[in-house]
Design a protein around this motif. Structure first.
Motif, PDB file in Angstrom:
ATOM      1  N   ALA A 109       5.931 -13.116   6.725  1.00 52.35           N
ATOM      2  CA  ALA A 109       6.591 -12.792   5.466  1.00 52.35           C
ATOM      3  C   ALA A 109       5.777 -11.743   4.727  1.00 52.35           C
ATOM      4  CB  ALA A 109       6.746 -14.044   4.609  1.00 52.35           C
ATOM      5  N   VAL A 110       6.457 -10.706   4.264  1.00 55.90           N
ATOM      6  CA  VAL A 110       5.824  -9.638   3.487  1.00 55.90           C
ATOM      7  C   VAL A 110       6.402  -9.688   2.078  1.00 55.90           C
ATOM      8  CG1 VAL A 110       5.574  -7.144   3.222  1.00 55.90           C
ATOM      9  CG2 VAL A 110       5.408  -8.176   5.495  1.00 55.90           C
ATOM     10  N   ASP A 111       5.521  -9.847   1.107  1.00 53.48           N
ATOM     11  CA  ASP A 111       5.970 -10.007  -0.278  1.00 53.48           C
ATOM     12  C   ASP A 111       6.245  -8.649  -0.922  1.00 53.48           C
ATOM     13  OD1 ASP A 111       6.650 -11.199  -2.653  1.00 53.48           O
ATOM     14  OD2 ASP A 111       4.582 -11.424  -3.343  1.00 53.48           O
ATOM     15  N   LYS A 112       7.166  -7.922  -0.318  1.00 54.92           N
ATOM     16  CA  LYS A 112       7.603  -6.632  -0.839  1.00 54.92           C
ATOM     17  C   LYS A 112       9.098  -6.494  -0.593  1.00 54.92           C
ATOM     18  CE  LYS A 112       3.297  -4.029  -0.101  1.00 54.92           C
ATOM     19  NZ  LYS A 112       2.682  -2.853   0.574  1.00 54.92           N
TER      20      LYS A 112
ATOM     21  N   VAL B 117      -1.909  -2.027   3.773  1.00 54.92           N
ATOM     22  CA  VAL B 117      -1.089  -2.207   4.973  1.00 54.92           C
ATOM     23  C   VAL B 117      -0.626  -3.666   5.039  1.00 54.92           C
ATOM     24  CG1 VAL B 117      -1.093  -2.177   7.500  1.00 54.92           C
ATOM     25  CG2 VAL B 117      -2.249  -0.364   6.214  1.00 54.92           C
ATOM     26  N   ASP B 118       0.629  -3.861   5.426  1.00 57.75           N
ATOM     27  CA  ASP B 118       1.205  -5.209   5.473  1.00 57.75           C
ATOM     28  C   ASP B 118       1.195  -5.820   6.870  1.00 57.75           C
ATOM     29  OD1 ASP B 118       2.167  -5.394   2.631  1.00 57.75           O
ATOM     30  OD2 ASP B 118       3.253  -3.605   3.257  1.00 57.75           O
ATOM     31  N   VAL B 119       1.467  -5.002   7.877  1.00 64.60           N
ATOM     32  CA  VAL B 119       1.503  -5.492   9.256  1.00 64.60           C
ATOM     33  C   VAL B 119       0.787  -4.487  10.154  1.00 64.60           C
ATOM     34  CG1 VAL B 119       2.932  -6.255  11.183  1.00 64.60           C
ATOM     35  CG2 VAL B 119       3.726  -6.630   8.839  1.00 64.60           C
ATOM     36  N   ASP B 120      -0.210  -4.956  10.882  1.00 66.71           N
ATOM     37  CA  ASP B 120      -0.949  -4.100  11.807  1.00 66.71           C
ATOM     38  C   ASP B 120      -0.667  -4.578  13.226  1.00 66.71           C
ATOM     39  OD1 ASP B 120      -2.968  -2.019  12.409  1.00 66.71           O
ATOM     40  OD2 ASP B 120      -4.136  -3.718  13.155  1.00 66.71           O
ATOM     41  N   LEU B 121      -0.180  -3.678  14.067  1.00 68.30           N
ATOM     42  CA  LEU B 121       0.254  -4.024  15.424  1.00 68.30           C
ATOM     43  C   LEU B 121      -0.625  -3.310  16.440  1.00 68.30           C
ATOM     44  CD1 LEU B 121       4.058  -3.527  14.691  1.00 68.30           C
ATOM     45  CD2 LEU B 121       2.837  -5.709  14.783  1.00 68.30           C
TER      46      LEU B 121
END
Length: 410
Positions: free
Chosen positions: A156-159, A341-345
């Motif tokens: 979950a990203v709070d944006k 950054v919200d998600v780093d892959l």
């Protein structure tokens, strides 16, 4: 230079393994103790032990592919032969010490009783068990490497995602297209990706295995990868193996001018396959979220001398929008989180690929494989769809990752 320094060790290891092999064969049957049998077995062993080196010096073609393929299988067999024989030697040492303590130092070594039928039978059985274990581990490693799993994550990203409430991303990495990985594996991978009906597909580096000429059928591979279906398309960044270098048993040999760059044919390959390459640059997709593809930490590639810092990545972004980053090597996790950054892959680690490598990875990387949360950022590292070096996976799995992202901000 490291490869040159380690070559005497490689020679000694092979001499030791061959010596133990001939000992076991000779106690199994007297025929193997004869000189002709030793010569034949020695030549066969030499073929496998030198196959990688022979392939390294051969010109590109089917013969080179054959020797390099044999060599990659041999590396895995060699690893488990060495580990199992080392365990065997420790057991032998413990047994000898126990006998010596029982007899007050007057014990004779087992080698002195070699002529006794019971001792020969024990040695034959022990050697057979070791050989069987090596064979089972190696064969399972070959089979397991070709089974691509699907691993799922929910974050979950709070944006606010603009008009998006959620985003399904498929993460792949470490395809290592070349001598080990070809059309069949890619067909399986693409089928599994399309089955998920993703919104976005990202390939986080090491698409190639250094040598473009190692591709078994470039046109067919382009067609296969071009069949990936995703609402917002397919994006990729390069990794440390997307560089045109000669490679021998995991050691790379750069060009004479010292440049570490991708082969222009690699760039053209991705373009033909409909894959957008991000080279230390980002895109704003559907007015909803950012996707940034970092250059590799160690080998940033053509036209890039120093890659952007995490702060530079997000400097011109609207951080009220979700920010996704592809980074082949899972480094600077805290810095990326601090930069918004919200998600780093990522990928790169292969989760160690072969036991006991998966145990070692835990000491080398903050997130060696799987999921880790750093502040508000989600780090996901895949073990990869392909493999590197030994053509085996033991204790790890080949995979694609499905990341379901929920946007929970207003």
């Amino acid at each position: 230079m490291l490869a040159i320094y380690l070559s005497p060790l490689y020679i000694l290891v092979n001499i030791y393994i061959f010596w133990r092999l001939t000992q076991w064969l000779s106690v199994c049957h007297g025929l193997f103790g004869s000189r002709p049998a030793r010569i034949v077995s020695g030549l066969m062993y030499l073929f496998f032990a030198t196959s990688l080196l022979v392939g390294f010096f051969l010109p590109a073609g089917s013969l080179q592919r054959f020797f390099k393929s044999v060599g990659n299988y041999w590396l895995g067999v060699l690893l488990y032969a060495l580990l199992i024989l080392a365990c065997t030697e420790l057991i032998r040492l413990a047994a000898w010490l126990r006998r010596r303590s029982r007899k007050g130092g007057a014990a004779h070594e087992e080698d002195g009783a070699e002529s006794r039928p019971r001792s020969r039978r024990r040695r034959a059985i022990a050697g057979g068990a070791a050989a069987l274990l090596i064979a089972v581990l190696s064969l399972w490693g070959v089979v397991n490497a070709r089974i691509i799993h699907t691993t799922k994550y929910q974050v979950a990203v709070d944006k606010s995602g603009g008009g998006l409430e959620d985003l399904k991303v498929v993460l792949a990495a470490d395809l290592h297209l070349g001598y080990n990985i070809g059309c069949r594996q890619m067909e399986d991978m693409v089928e599994k990706i399309n089955r998920e009906k993703p919104d976005l597909v990202v390939i986080a580096g090491d698409i190639f295995d250094n040598e473009y000429d190692a591709l078994d059928d470039p046109d067919r591979l382009v067609q296969i990868l071009g069949g990936i279906s995703a609402k917002y398309g397919v994006y990729a960044c390069y990794g440390n193996h997307d560089i045109q270098e000669k490679i021998l048993a995991g050691f790379t040999f750069g060009s004479k001018d010292g440049k570490k760059e991708s082969d222009p044919r690699m760039d053209a390959f991705l373009e033909r396959a409909g894959i957008t390459l991000l080279q230390d640059e980002g895109v704003f997709i559907d007015d909803s979220f950012y996707l940034f593809g970092r250059a590799d930490a160690g080998k940033p590639g053509r036209g890039i001398t120093v890659r952007k810092t995490p702060e530079e990545i997000t400097a011109d972004m609207d951080l009220t929008k979700p920010v996704l980053v592809m980074d082949h090597e899972p480094e600077e996790l805290q810095e990326l989180a601090d930069a918004g950054v919200d998600v780093d892959l990522g990928g790169h680690t292969h989760d160690g690929q072969m036991f006991p490598g998966n145990m070692v990875m835990k000491f080398l990387w903050e997130n060696p494989c799987g999921y880790l949360q750093k502040g508000q950022m989600h780090s996901i590292v895949t073990s990869g769809a392909g493999l590197f070096g030994p053509n085996m996976r033991v204790g790890t799995k080949a995979e694609i990752c499905v990341v379901d992202i929920q946007f929970t901000g207003a």
